[in-house]
Design a protein around this motif. Structure first.
Motif, mmCIF file in Angstrom:
data_model
loop_
_atom_site.group_PDB
_atom_site.id
_atom_site.type_symbol
_atom_site.label_atom_id
_atom_site.label_comp_id
_atom_site.label_asym_id
_atom_site.label_seq_id
_atom_site.Cartn_x
_atom_site.Cartn_y
_atom_site.Cartn_z
ATOM 1 N N GLY A 142 38.109 44.155 42.156
ATOM 2 C CA GLY A 142 39.324 43.558 43.070
ATOM 3 C C GLY A 142 39.480 42.773 41.905
ATOM 4 N N GLU A 143 40.272 41.469 41.415
ATOM 5 C CA GLU A 143 41.638 41.379 40.399
ATOM 6 C C GLU A 143 40.928 41.071 39.516
ATOM 7 O OE1 GLU A 143 41.924 38.922 44.300
ATOM 8 O OE2 GLU A 143 40.336 39.226 42.906
ATOM 9 N N TYR A 144 39.396 41.104 38.872
ATOM 10 C CA TYR A 144 39.160 41.325 37.668
ATOM 11 C C TYR A 144 38.073 42.905 37.135
ATOM 12 C CZ TYR A 144 38.632 36.110 37.608
ATOM 13 O OH TYR A 144 38.740 35.063 37.996
ATOM 14 N N ALA A 145 38.878 44.390 37.164
ATOM 15 C CA ALA A 145 38.656 45.671 37.679
ATOM 16 C C ALA A 145 38.928 46.070 36.411
ATOM 17 C CB ALA A 145 38.713 46.425 38.575
ATOM 18 N N GLY A 146 40.216 45.068 35.659
ATOM 19 C CA GLY A 146 40.355 45.063 34.571
ATOM 20 C C GLY A 146 40.906 46.867 33.833
ATOM 21 N N LEU A 147 41.900 47.219 34.930
ATOM 22 C CA LEU A 147 43.111 48.120 35.332
ATOM 23 C C LEU A 147 44.163 47.778 35.101
ATOM 24 C CD1 LEU A 147 41.039 50.125 38.607
ATOM 25 C CD2 LEU A 147 40.889 50.129 36.177
ATOM 26 N N GLY A 148 45.160 48.199 34.148
ATOM 27 C CA GLY A 148 46.524 47.987 33.928
ATOM 28 C C GLY A 148 46.644 48.040 32.210
ATOM 29 N N GLY A 149 47.565 48.017 31.540
ATOM 30 C CA GLY A 149 47.851 47.958 30.488
ATOM 31 C C GLY A 149 49.414 46.644 30.210
ATOM 32 N N ARG A 150 49.593 46.819 28.806
ATOM 33 C CA ARG A 150 50.874 46.623 28.450
ATOM 34 C C ARG A 150 51.055 48.004 27.511
ATOM 35 N NH1 ARG A 150 49.238 41.530 24.909
ATOM 36 N NH2 ARG A 150 51.832 40.812 24.838
ATOM 37 N N ASN A 151 52.979 47.595 27.995
ATOM 38 C CA ASN A 151 53.603 48.714 27.333
ATOM 39 C C ASN A 151 55.085 48.220 27.109
ATOM 40 O OD1 ASN A 151 52.169 51.311 27.921
ATOM 41 N ND2 ASN A 151 51.756 50.009 30.162
ATOM 42 N N LEU A 167 41.876 45.948 41.944
ATOM 43 C CA LEU A 167 41.311 47.419 42.743
ATOM 44 C C LEU A 167 39.990 46.791 44.145
ATOM 45 C CD1 LEU A 167 40.189 50.387 42.523
ATOM 46 C CD2 LEU A 167 38.373 49.330 40.939
ATOM 47 N N PHE A 168 40.516 47.783 45.166
ATOM 48 C CA PHE A 168 39.650 47.835 46.195
ATOM 49 C C PHE A 168 39.483 48.730 46.866
ATOM 50 C CE2 PHE A 168 42.083 43.097 46.049
ATOM 51 C CZ PHE A 168 41.414 42.122 46.288
ATOM 52 N N THR A 169 37.862 48.996 46.540
ATOM 53 C CA THR A 169 37.933 49.829 47.761
ATOM 54 C C THR A 169 36.773 49.587 48.895
ATOM 55 O OG1 THR A 169 35.241 50.106 46.278
ATOM 56 C CG2 THR A 169 37.276 51.118 45.333
ATOM 57 N N GLU A 170 37.455 50.974 49.763
ATOM 58 C CA GLU A 170 36.113 50.423 50.810
ATOM 59 C C GLU A 170 34.747 50.229 50.452
ATOM 60 O OE1 GLU A 170 35.960 52.214 55.611
ATOM 61 O OE2 GLU A 170 37.408 53.589 53.612
ATOM 62 N N LYS A 171 33.847 51.133 50.007
ATOM 63 C CA LYS A 171 32.698 51.073 49.976
ATOM 64 C C LYS A 171 32.063 49.335 49.109
ATOM 65 C CE LYS A 171 29.079 52.328 46.104
ATOM 66 N NZ LYS A 171 29.127 53.062 45.759
ATOM 67 N N GLY A 172 33.201 48.577 47.721
ATOM 68 C CA GLY A 172 32.996 47.651 46.732
ATOM 69 C C GLY A 172 32.988 46.231 48.685
ATOM 70 N N CYS A 173 34.514 46.762 49.361
ATOM 71 C CA CYS A 173 34.302 45.576 50.522
ATOM 72 C C CYS A 173 33.044 46.000 51.255
ATOM 73 C CB CYS A 173 36.077 45.869 51.364
ATOM 74 S SG CYS A 173 37.258 45.827 50.215
ATOM 75 N N GLU A 174 32.609 46.613 51.622
ATOM 76 C CA GLU A 174 31.831 46.534 52.481
ATOM 77 C C GLU A 174 30.524 46.574 52.298
ATOM 78 O OE1 GLU A 174 29.584 50.076 55.728
ATOM 79 O OE2 GLU A 174 31.258 50.318 55.163
ATOM 80 N N ARG A 175 30.281 46.297 50.917
ATOM 81 C CA ARG A 175 29.009 46.484 50.808
ATOM 82 C C ARG A 175 28.593 44.421 50.682
ATOM 83 N NH1 ARG A 175 27.794 48.455 44.363
ATOM 84 N NH2 ARG A 175 29.727 47.571 43.246
ATOM 85 N N ILE A 176 29.970 43.999 50.212
ATOM 86 C CA ILE A 176 29.277 42.785 49.747
ATOM 87 C C ILE A 176 29.912 41.470 51.203
ATOM 88 C CG2 ILE A 176 32.155 41.748 49.810
ATOM 89 C CD1 ILE A 176 29.687 40.885 47.543
ATOM 90 N N ALA A 177 29.887 42.834 51.959
ATOM 91 C CA ALA A 177 30.577 41.803 53.465
ATOM 92 C C ALA A 177 29.258 42.099 53.955
ATOM 93 C CB ALA A 177 31.514 42.878 54.740
ATOM 94 N N ARG A 178 28.457 43.183 53.909
ATOM 95 C CA ARG A 178 26.992 42.813 54.465
ATOM 96 C C ARG A 178 26.004 41.994 53.611
ATOM 97 N NH1 ARG A 178 26.140 46.610 58.772
ATOM 98 N NH2 ARG A 178 28.019 48.535 58.800
ATOM 99 N N PHE A 179 26.095 41.639 52.365
ATOM 100 C CA PHE A 179 25.643 40.993 51.792
ATOM 101 C C PHE A 179 25.962 39.541 52.212
ATOM 102 C CE2 PHE A 179 24.790 38.084 48.130
ATOM 103 C CZ PHE A 179 23.338 38.925 47.592
#
Length: 362
Positions: A142-151, A167-179
């Motif tokens: 999600g919003e805390y994936a740590g992806l990005g930078g300063r340029n 970052l939103f992945t289908e795997k990440g969304c699905e596993r938290i949904a099932r949980f």
């Protein structure tokens, strides 16, 4: 003289900063009292690690370089709070807490919102309406994936660009949904409320919505709704009785769970579990509140969030009856008016701990 316990759980204690040291000590005292009264059924073997902002000031690191390897073999991690004015927050958070969460794939963050007897909520509805829900936070991307930078700082003052990519992945969304759906099946109100912002975030949150909708079809016995995050913040205040399990992305759940705890009376009450449900790595249990430098060392910290987190750890160990006893002891303590200043009382941290231990023994 008693022999060795039937089962000894190994726990890495990371008190870290500020009141974290006080509330971890409080939680350990409660757990050790519970173990001592178990008749040898179980025990806890503690190893404390000195990491945190003080460690950073001495070494330039928030934790040892091989710290993750040191933690891998424990049954669980019991965490205090991270942060101190002398260390920038993004360094302290990413250098310790998020480093553990990310590398140990603790992708499910569970944050109950519980209204305790004897504690006045700012929400008038809490006076006569039973309220109890849990926020499930996607904890790995999600919003805390740590992806990005300063340029582009070379262009001169006022021209630097910062990119922070969610970052939103289908795997990440699905596993938290099932949980979330599995958790809802075990509650009295079988309902999942999915938090989204897909009207404005047309890629990541649309994938979230589509995945939650697909997973929901596998749980026809669970009521489902999808609510925009701004509308959900209003619902926390206006219609909280309609909530049971609220599942949200990393940032949205972080904010909403703090709102829920404030409505219950104080952030000092809020417990949480950072779970690796597959148990490939140890899970981590911590109160939601911060390090509170303004009251650190004064014995005023509310230990209930940390002790409630210890109860979640007991659940994780399969000691659900014992977890229930700890929660009942917390309830009896607040009902008796043994309250720290953040919830309108005059008790010290140690007073609350002593009361909870006394309630356990009775």
């Amino acid at each position: 003289m008693t022999g060795p316990a039937a089962h000894t759980f190994t726990i890495a204690a990371v008190p870290a900063d500020g009141v974290g040291t006080e509330v971890v000590t409080a939680g350990r005292a409660v757990l050790d009292a519970l173990a001592a009264a178990s008749g040898g059924a179980f025990a806890f073997d503690w190893t404390e690690f000195p990491w945190g902002c003080g460690y950073y000031e001495r070494t330039g690191r928030m934790m040892d370089d091989d710290g993750l390897d040191a933690l891998k073999g424990f049954d669980a991690i019991y965490f205090g709070a991270v942060g101190w004015p002398s260390v920038p927050d993004h360094i302290s958070l990413w250098g310790l807490r998020l480093r553990i969460c990310q590398n140990f794939d603790q992708w499910a963050n569970v944050r109950p919102v519980h209204f305790h007897p004897g504690i006045t909520s700012p929400l008038r509805k809490a006076d006569d309406t039973p309220l109890d829900w849990v926020v499930v936070r996607e904890n790995s991307e999600g919003e805390y994936a740590g992806l990005g930078g300063r340029n582009l700082s070379g262009r001169g003052p006022g021209n630097e660009v910062a990119l922070q990519t969610a970052l939103f992945t289908e795997k990440g969304c699905e596993r938290i949904a099932r949980f979330a759906f599995e958790l809802a099946r075990g509650r009295e109100r079988k309902k999942v409320s999915s938090v989204t912002k897909s009207n404005a975030q047309q890629y990541g949150m649309v994938l979230w919505d589509e995945t939650l909708s697909r997973v929901a079809r596998d749980y026809p016995d669970v009521e489902t709704e999808s609510v925009l995050v701004d509308a959900m913040s209003a619902k926390f205040v206006l219609r909280p009785e309609d909530l049971s399990v609220v599942v949200a992305s990393n940032l949205h759940a972080d904010i909403l769970s703090d709102l829920g705890s404030a409505l219950a009376g104080s952030l000092g009450l809020a417990a949480s579990a950072n779970l690796n449900p597959e148990r490939r790595f140890p899970s981590m249990f911590e109160p939601v509140h911060g390090s509170a430098p303004d009251i650190a060392g004064r014995g005023l910290a509310n230990p209930i969030g940390a002790i409630g987190s210890a109860a979640l750890m007991l659940d994780h160990f399969g000691l659900s009856a014992e977890a229930g006893r700890v929660r009942a002891a917390i309830e009896a303590t607040t009902a008796a008016g043994v309250l720290t200043p953040d919830v309108g009382g005059k008790a010290k941290t140690g007073d609350v701990v002593a009361s909870i231990i006394d309630q356990l023994s009775s």
